[in-house]
Design an enzyme around this catalytic site. Structure first.
Site, PDB file in Angstrom:
ATOM      1  CD  GLU A  30      -0.967   0.467   3.729  1.00 41.83           C
ATOM      2  OE1 GLU A  30      -1.430   1.617   3.627  1.00 41.83           O
ATOM      3  OE2 GLU A  30      -1.049  -0.201   4.773  1.00 41.83           O
ATOM      4  CB  VAL A 111      -5.610  -1.911   4.512  1.00 40.48           C
ATOM      5  CG1 VAL A 111      -6.086  -3.350   4.392  1.00 40.48           C
ATOM      6  CG2 VAL A 111      -4.257  -1.854   5.216  1.00 40.48           C
ATOM      7  CG  ASP A 143     -12.678   6.303  13.499  1.00 39.29           C
ATOM      8  OD1 ASP A 143     -12.688   5.574  12.491  1.00 39.29           O
ATOM      9  OD2 ASP A 143     -11.783   7.132  13.733  1.00 39.29           O
ATOM     10  CG  ASP A 147      -8.300  -0.736   6.426  1.00 39.95           C
ATOM     11  OD1 ASP A 147      -8.526  -0.061   5.408  1.00 39.95           O
ATOM     12  OD2 ASP A 147      -7.291  -0.580   7.157  1.00 39.95           O
ATOM     13  CE  LYS A 164       1.097   1.709  15.087  1.00 39.43           C
ATOM     14  NZ  LYS A 164       0.891   1.573  13.648  1.00 39.43           N
TER      15      LYS A 164
HETATM   16  N1  PSU Z   1      -2.332   1.178  10.916  1.00 38.54           N
HETATM   17  C1  PSU Z   1      -0.996   1.223  11.030  1.00 38.54           C
HETATM   18  N2  PSU Z   1      -0.267   1.837  10.061  1.00 38.54           N
HETATM   19  C2  PSU Z   1      -0.860   2.413   8.980  1.00 38.54           C
HETATM   20  C3  PSU Z   1      -2.281   2.335   8.863  1.00 38.54           C
HETATM   21  C4  PSU Z   1      -2.969   1.722   9.850  1.00 38.54           C
HETATM   22  O1  PSU Z   1      -0.473   0.720  12.001  1.00 38.54           O
HETATM   23  O2  PSU Z   1      -0.157   2.987   8.132  1.00 38.54           O
HETATM   24  C5  PSU Z   1      -2.941   2.928   7.661  1.00 38.54           C
HETATM   25  C6  PSU Z   1      -3.330   1.823   6.656  1.00 38.54           C
HETATM   26  O3  PSU Z   1      -3.221   2.361   5.356  1.00 38.54           O
HETATM   27  C7  PSU Z   1      -4.781   1.578   6.978  1.00 38.54           C
HETATM   28  C8  PSU Z   1      -5.249   2.960   7.334  1.00 38.54           C
HETATM   29  O4  PSU Z   1      -5.529   1.029   5.916  1.00 38.54           O
HETATM   30  O5  PSU Z   1      -4.177   3.534   8.053  1.00 38.54           O
HETATM   31  C9  PSU Z   1      -6.502   2.943   8.148  1.00 38.54           C
HETATM   32  O6  PSU Z   1      -6.993   4.230   8.252  1.00 38.54           O
HETATM   33  P1  PSU Z   1      -8.445   4.481   8.865  1.00 38.54           P
HETATM   34  O7  PSU Z   1      -8.323   4.096  10.306  1.00 38.54           O
HETATM   35  O8  PSU Z   1      -8.686   5.938   8.648  1.00 38.54           O
HETATM   36  O9  PSU Z   1      -9.381   3.596   8.101  1.00 38.54           O
HETATM   37 MN    MN Z   2     -11.724   6.042  10.637  1.00 37.46          MN
END
Ligand code: PSU
Ligand code: MN
Length: 305
Positions: A30, A111, A143, A147, A164
């Site tokens: 990605e 992702v 939230d 993914d 995490k």
């Molecule tokens: N978690 C990590 N590192 C990252 C991401 C998530 O530990 O770089 C990135 C990935 O690209 C994941 C995105 O798909 O953040 C998720 O973002 P959101 O929570 O806004 O969906």
């Molecule tokens: Mn989000």
């Protein structure tokens, strides 16, 4: 809906095209992790090293991102550098994809979007660091990363180091169960928490070889079951961080995000950047180690198919 002609939006690197044409192993990577997951130049080093590892294993790396409205399946070296140097390239998840493409813009794929484009391109395996999930406090914030729904609908196996604990891991696993996504522990019975080998949650199934993982995914496909699979590969023991140390930093980052009212797509990049600052580079070193480990395992699984 009109017939899908997504192929006109896809552009393959020669390396990936050749590999796909001869039925060889390809691993997707990605670009959100490059533009928003690390700073320059660590992000560039990390992206290049992932590609190097995948090639050394005999597979072709396909770093995916949107460049001038084209979905690139295998970015060139200069393009990767552009993503690394430009944190202002918008983060592109599923909901952003059509807008970014129609406007001819650049997009750093999450992702979710990387899975979506990998599936369009005929790529079955994807390596990353951690997935998005159900955020802590989601009862109020709503939230939940896109993914998770992508894993429910798109036929790509994602190799990651778990999630995490900026996320609510038990709720993330509940969500995956609801939408029918199997979670396979790679050499482990527990779900890893990114910097830590054990989140305290169990995985559904354990696999110990690339062949087992490939077979389970191929069986899902043969059954015509829509959706991905999550293969969780713990950080190598020597690279693991201390649990109390990292949990304290995570709690501080979450408190700061709340105080500043950081929401929506900014939440995850903000929390990652906070951790990188507050851990004095320790989280970056751990992050790199686990991503490399995932690239290696994904390449082996892709080859075992
Ligand atoms: N978690 C990590 N590192 C990252 C991401 C998530 O530990 O770089 C990135 C990935 O690209 C994941 C995105 O798909 O953040 C998720 O973002 P959101 O929570 O806004 O969906
Ligand atoms: Mn989000």
């Amino acid at each position: 809906m009109k017939p899908q002609n997504y192929r006109e939006y896809l552009e393959y690197s020669p390396e990936v095209k050749t590999a796909l044409d001869r039925g060889g192993a390809v691993v997707a990577l990605e670009t959100t992790i490059i533009s928003h997951g690390f700073n320059y130049p660590e992000n560039l080093e990390c992206a290049r090293e992932c590609e190097r590892i995948i090639r050394a294993e005999g597979a072709a790396p396909a770093t995916i991102g949107i460049v001038n409205g084209k979905i690139k399946i295998g970015l060139g070296g200069g393009e990767i550098e552009h993503f690394a140097k430009n944190p202002d390239i918008p983060k592109c998840s599923r909901r952003d994809a059509a807008v970014i493409i129609a406007r001819g813009l650049n997009g750093a794929t999450t992702v979710a979007a990387t899975m979506l484009f990998a599936e369009m391109a005929g790529i079955r395996f994807f390596a990353t660091g951690g997935i998005g999930g159900v955020h802590r406090g989601a009862r109020e914030s709503f939230d939940i990363s896109a993914d998770l729904e992508e894993l429910a609908r798109t036929n790509v196996a994602v190799v990651c180091a778990g999630a995490k604990s900026i996320l609510d891991i038990p709720l993330t696993l509940e969500y995956l169960e609801t939408v029918g996504v199997a979670v396979l522990g790679y050499g482990t019975d527990v779900f890893p928490a990114f910097y830590l080998r054990d989140s305290g949650c169990k995985t559904d199934y354990r696999v110990d070889t690339p062949f087992e993982a490939a077979k389970l995914f191929a069986t899902k496909e043969a059954l015509g079951l829509k959706g991905g699979m999550l293969i969780v590969n713990p950080i190598p023991p020597g690279d693991e961080l201390d649990a109390d140390f990292i949990n304290e930093k995570i709690n501080a980052a979450l408190a700061k995000a709340k105080e500043l009212g950081i929401r929506g797509k900014a939440a995850t990049p903000f929390l990652l950047a906070e951790l990188h600052k507050s851990t004095g580079g320790k989280s970056v070193a751990a992050n790199k180690a686990l991503v490399f480990n995932n690239a290696r395992v994904a390449a082996r699984i892709a080859q075992a198919t």
